[in-house]
Every structure is written in C-alpha cells, then in structure tokens.
Design an enzyme around this catalytic site. Structure first.
Site, mmCIF file in Angstrom:
data_model
loop_
_atom_site.group_PDB
_atom_site.id
_atom_site.type_symbol
_atom_site.label_atom_id
_atom_site.label_comp_id
_atom_site.label_asym_id
_atom_site.label_seq_id
_atom_site.Cartn_x
_atom_site.Cartn_y
_atom_site.Cartn_z
ATOM 1 N N ASP A 194 0.803 -1.221 0.000
ATOM 2 C CA ASP A 194 0.000 0.000 0.000
ATOM 3 C C ASP A 194 0.837 1.271 0.000
ATOM 4 O OD1 ASP A 194 0.657 -0.516 2.864
ATOM 5 O OD2 ASP A 194 -0.533 1.303 3.174
ATOM 6 N N TYR A 253 -5.368 0.454 9.354
ATOM 7 C CA TYR A 253 -6.510 0.768 8.505
ATOM 8 C C TYR A 253 -7.806 0.369 9.196
ATOM 9 C CZ TYR A 253 -3.355 1.879 4.676
ATOM 10 O OH TYR A 253 -2.403 2.466 3.883
ATOM 11 N N GLU A 263 5.678 9.896 3.089
ATOM 12 C CA GLU A 263 5.243 8.575 2.645
ATOM 13 C C GLU A 263 4.145 8.745 1.605
ATOM 14 O OE1 GLU A 263 4.617 4.145 4.426
ATOM 15 O OE2 GLU A 263 3.967 5.802 5.685
ATOM 16 N N ASP A 283 5.852 0.398 3.090
ATOM 17 C CA ASP A 283 6.132 -0.831 3.829
ATOM 18 C C ASP A 283 5.654 -2.032 3.004
ATOM 19 O OD1 ASP A 283 3.419 -0.471 4.021
ATOM 20 O OD2 ASP A 283 3.426 -0.001 6.160
#
Length: 530
Positions: free
Chosen positions: A99, A251, A500, A102
C-alpha cells in the site's frame, strides 16, 4: 499512511497577421485561459505537462507490485518479492500491491485503489487511450484484481491481509529481502468484514466494466466474484477490523461497513443494470446513512461522497424517475461535499492552507486532495453534459457552473505539480524539484538488481534509513503525504506524515490528468487551426 514546462502555442508562426485574425486568436486564447483556470494568464496555459504526469502516475503502481514481476516490468530497481505469501495457510496469495512504503498487503486500501483506477478509466478511458496509456492502466488494474480473485477462495472467504504492520515496521528492508511475518488473515462467516467485502466487490464490479470489451471472459469472472462478495458482506455483517485485529492500528474502519455495502451495490448496479442492486441503494439509503451523512472527505475508509455522486448522476435518466425523491436526497449530500470543497457552505467548509490547498488532516493529507479533485472533475462533467449548475448554501452563494468547479479541481492539481509556496512537485519524479527522500523501504536502499547481497532487518535502519543522501531509487509517480497546514514541507525520510506515499493517493489522479490533458490538446488544436 503514510514542472512547469513552457510550450509555445502551436501554429503561431504560420497564421495570418490580419487584424481580424489576430483578434480571433486573442479571443481563442482568452476563452481557453478561462476554461482551464480563472486565475491563469495566457503564458501559463501550457505550464503543466499532463501527458508526463499521467504516464508517471501509472508507472508508480509497478513500484508497488508484490509477487513475481512480469517480463514487461518497467521499474527496473524492483524484483520479485513475497513469493511464499499464503503458503503457511495453504493458499496462493502471491501478488497484489504494497500500500505504501512498507510491505504489508492491506486489503481495504488496495481494493479502494483499484476501484478508483477503474472509475478513472470508465470516465476518461478515451482520453487515456489518446494519451497512449490505456494498456498501462489496464495492467495496473489487473495486477490488483488478479490478486483479489486469488484472495476470494470460496464464496464466503476473503483473505484480508498478508503480513502485519507491527512486525513489518520493526524492520527496514527491501521487499526482496523480507524476513518479517507473512502470516495471512481472512474474513469468513464467523469472522465477518462487510466493509472489506463491499469494497472488494466494488473494485471487481468497476473493473468488470473496464474489461468488458478488452477481455469479456475476465470481465465476467470479475463480476461473478463481485456478486458473491457483495452477498457475503451483506449476509454476514460486521466490521473487518473486529475480525482482523492486527489491522486496527493501520486501517481501522472508522466509518463502519454501511457505506461500503451501499458503494458495492451501486457499482454492481452500474456493472449489471440489475434493479435489485439499485433497490438496495434506495431501500437502505436512510438506515445506512447514504442520505443522512453529509461528509467532507472521500477516502479508502469513507465512501459516502463517491456513492452520493454516482447516485446523483442517475437522475438524468428517465427510468429512475420512480426513485427521484431518494436520488435527490443523495444529490443534496453530494453537493454538500462539493460545496464544502469549494468553500461555499456556511461554517462547514474543508479547511485550506494559505496557498489554497484543501486540508483535511495532518497525516497524508494529499489523499483527500486527489479524491476531491477527481469527484469535482467528474461532477463538473456531469453538470456540463446535463446543462445544470451546482447550488450551494453559503452566504450570498449563487449557482456554481461546471467551469468554476473544474477550475478549482485544476487548481488543486496545479498545486500538486508544483504551483505552491515550496515550488515542489509532490508527484515524485515530475518536474525538476520533488521529494527525493520518500519514506519508502525499497526506494531508500540500493536496488536488489544492483546488489543482491542480503540486507537484514535492522541493517536497513543502521545503514540506509538515517542517511541524509537522496534515495538511490526514485518512486516515480508516487503522491506523497504533502505539506502541513501552513504549506510547509520537510523532505526527510523519517517525516512519514509528509513523505510517505500510498497507492490510493495517486489512483484518483489518473483520470484527472487524462481529462486535463484532453482539454490542453483540444485547445492547442483549436488555436493551431487558425
């Protein structure tokens, strides 16, 4: 969760110099300038290279691939990874997308990414074809849907996640060297996840529309899975983060699952034209919050605004007149979202930075900017094609035409691409200045293809994470989290709130870039013809 390119006006050196012709050229320039930006002057009309932005946005998804990479892989610093995913559970879960920076494969944001890529192709497929990027768009979608097919191992079983954030974040490694847990987690009849099932159904239904002509068999297969997943999610109701505990810190489904069930049903209606799915959206409109929630964000977690805009578009078809009362309520909530973005609602507008960027929250704010730009662009097209205006409730607010909406969407895209106080493109690899210390494990360490020597779990932190040098690999097309509420940005690898990037940040931009490229090309042709 983490440039400007000046182009001359084509044909200017060959046109007649008569006063009438000069006036016509000036008029055309003024018209186009107004059509793309209310604040731009003629010299800025071609300031952004949308073809380049579109190409790079699609390239990004190749950087995020998990699994065995194909022969036509264009991102050369990546190699095969996650080749034993699912093995300890006895299921093949190789593939899909990481995603962000990572290496966990999180099902909910991955599915939303694919839904948004597919929606972009559905709305702007012709423009993507004209740009020569259609095959890349299909590949980006199919890399996700192939994985969803694998993950949906039986009608009431969907594998939700591979790896877990806690162990993954303990290490800083290339995906090719992973030593972290690859344990897989699923939802089923005893461990429901209606939000995940609903979003994955939406993704597969939307993708089935995309592949209807290019690959009819695959399209049919996707639709079959989408229908099964929706039925599963609707019959066995519950939040997926209650069943998959390890996802809560990463999430969590804050909005619950009702938005995803409505969203999944809406996409299935669009894919099948089967009234049972529309009836679901209508009958559950009130109890599931579809016409009750007025929301000012659209994201991997909160689907209401997207659902409401899709429902609004049904109003122009006579066959939906029997549902007009409910659809008008959906439209009212859709326009609440849009007016909030446009700063035209009383006391309920989305905040903006001093330079005009929509600002929802500190962590990875650009995800909300890209989704807003997409919904604004889609609704602008809807209003233009149906000869309607947007009506907001702000003090002294007048009707807003489709052009003003598109202008604002474009202003957000221009900010992303470099028209901001930092003079930085937040789309990595675009322009001459962009973040080069992206918080991304694979990008921050020497490429596996260049150095196959194993880099251990903490070795990456010791030798690579703290380096002040730019990343050795560029994650082209990644949309990073972006600046703070004062337009400030620090390009530091440990500044993960800002540096990120995530797949669902970039996905909505694909369609918007294609739309803006079309406008640019049409105007160039119009001016060149005189």
């Amino acid at each position: 969760m983490e440039k400007k390119k000046q182009n001359p006006h084509g044909g200017a050196s060959t046109v007649s110099k008569s006063p009438q012709h000069s006036c016509l050229l000036l008029l055309l320039s003024i018209i186009f300038t107004a059509s793309v930006s209310s604040s731009a002057d003629v010299s800025d009309v071609y300031a952004f290279d949308y073809a380049d932005a579109l190409s790079k946005s699609l390239l990004y998804f190749e950087s995020q691939r998990s699994g065995r990479l194909p022969y036509n892989q264009r991102v050369a610093w990546r190699d095969h990874s996650g080749l034993t995913d699912g093995l300890e559970q006895g299921v093949d879960l190789v593939g899909g997308y990481y995603d962000a920076g990572d290496h966990v494969k999180f099902g909910l944001p991955m599915a939303f990414t694919v839904t948004m890529l597919s929606w972009g192709v559905i709305e702007y497929g012709d423009q993507i074809v004209s740009a020569g990027e259609f095959e890349h768009a299909l590949e980006a979608i199919k890399w996700g849907t192939d994985y969803f097919i694998k993950s949906h191992t039986s009608p009431n079983v969907l594998w939700a996640e591979v790896g877990d954030g806690d162990t993954d974040h303990y290490c800083w490694q290339r995906p090719e060297d992973m030593t972290t847990s690859r344990h897989a987690y699923k939802i089923d009849e005893n461990n429901p996840g209606s939000d995940l099932a609903g979003e994955t159904a939406a993704a597969m239904a939307a993708a089935s529309i995309v592949f209807r002509k290019a690959n009819p068999h695959y399209s049919h297969l996707l639709l079959h899975h989408a229908q099964q997943l929706f039925d599963f999610g609707d019959k066995y109701r519950g939040r997926y983060d209650a069943s998959v505990d390890v996802v809560k810190s990463y999430y969590a489904s804050v909005s619950g699952y009702m938005d995803e069930l409505l969203w999944g049903a809406m996409w299935l209606y669009k894919a099948t034209d089967n009234d049972k799915y529309l009836n679901y959206v209508i009958q559950n409109a009130d109890s599931f919050g579809g016409i009750g929630w007025a929301i000012t964000e659209f994201s991997w977690d909160v689907k209401y605004a997207g659902l409401q805009i899709m429902a609004s578009k049904l109003l122009i078809e006579e066959k939906h007149n029997q549902h007009r009362h409910i659809l008008e309520q959906y439209r009212s909530k859709a326009e609440y979202y849009l007016c909030s973005c446009l700063n035209k609602n009383n006391n309920s507008n989305v905040d903006r930075t001093p330079a005009g960027l929509l600002y929802v929250r500190q962590w990875n704010n650009m995800q909300y900017v890209s989704t807003a730009a997409f919904l604004l662009t889609v609704y602008s097209d809807f209003l233009r094609s149906s000869n309607q205006n947007l009506h907001c409730n702000g003090d002294g607010a007048a009707a807003v035409d489709h052009q003003e909406i598109l202008n604002f969407a474009r202003s957000q895209v221009e900010y992303i691409l470099g028209s901001n106080p930092m003079n930085t493109s937040y789309l990595v690899g675009y322009g001459s200045k962009y973040p080069n210390r992206v918080h991304h494990r694979g990008a921050s360490i020497v490429s596996y293809r260049e150095n196959k020597g194993f880099i251990g779990c903490t070795q990456g932190y010791d030798n690579w994470y703290s380096r002040e040098d730019p990343n050795p690999n560029v994650v082209v097309g990644a949309l990073v989290g972006g600046p703070d509420c004062q337009d400030n940005f620090m390009d530091q690898r440990d500044n993960y709130m800002q540096t990120e990037a995530c797949t669902y940040n970039t996905a909505p931009l694909v369609g918007v870039f294609a739309k803006l490229l079309q406008l640019e090309e049409e105007s160039k042709s119009l001016i060149a013809s005189f």
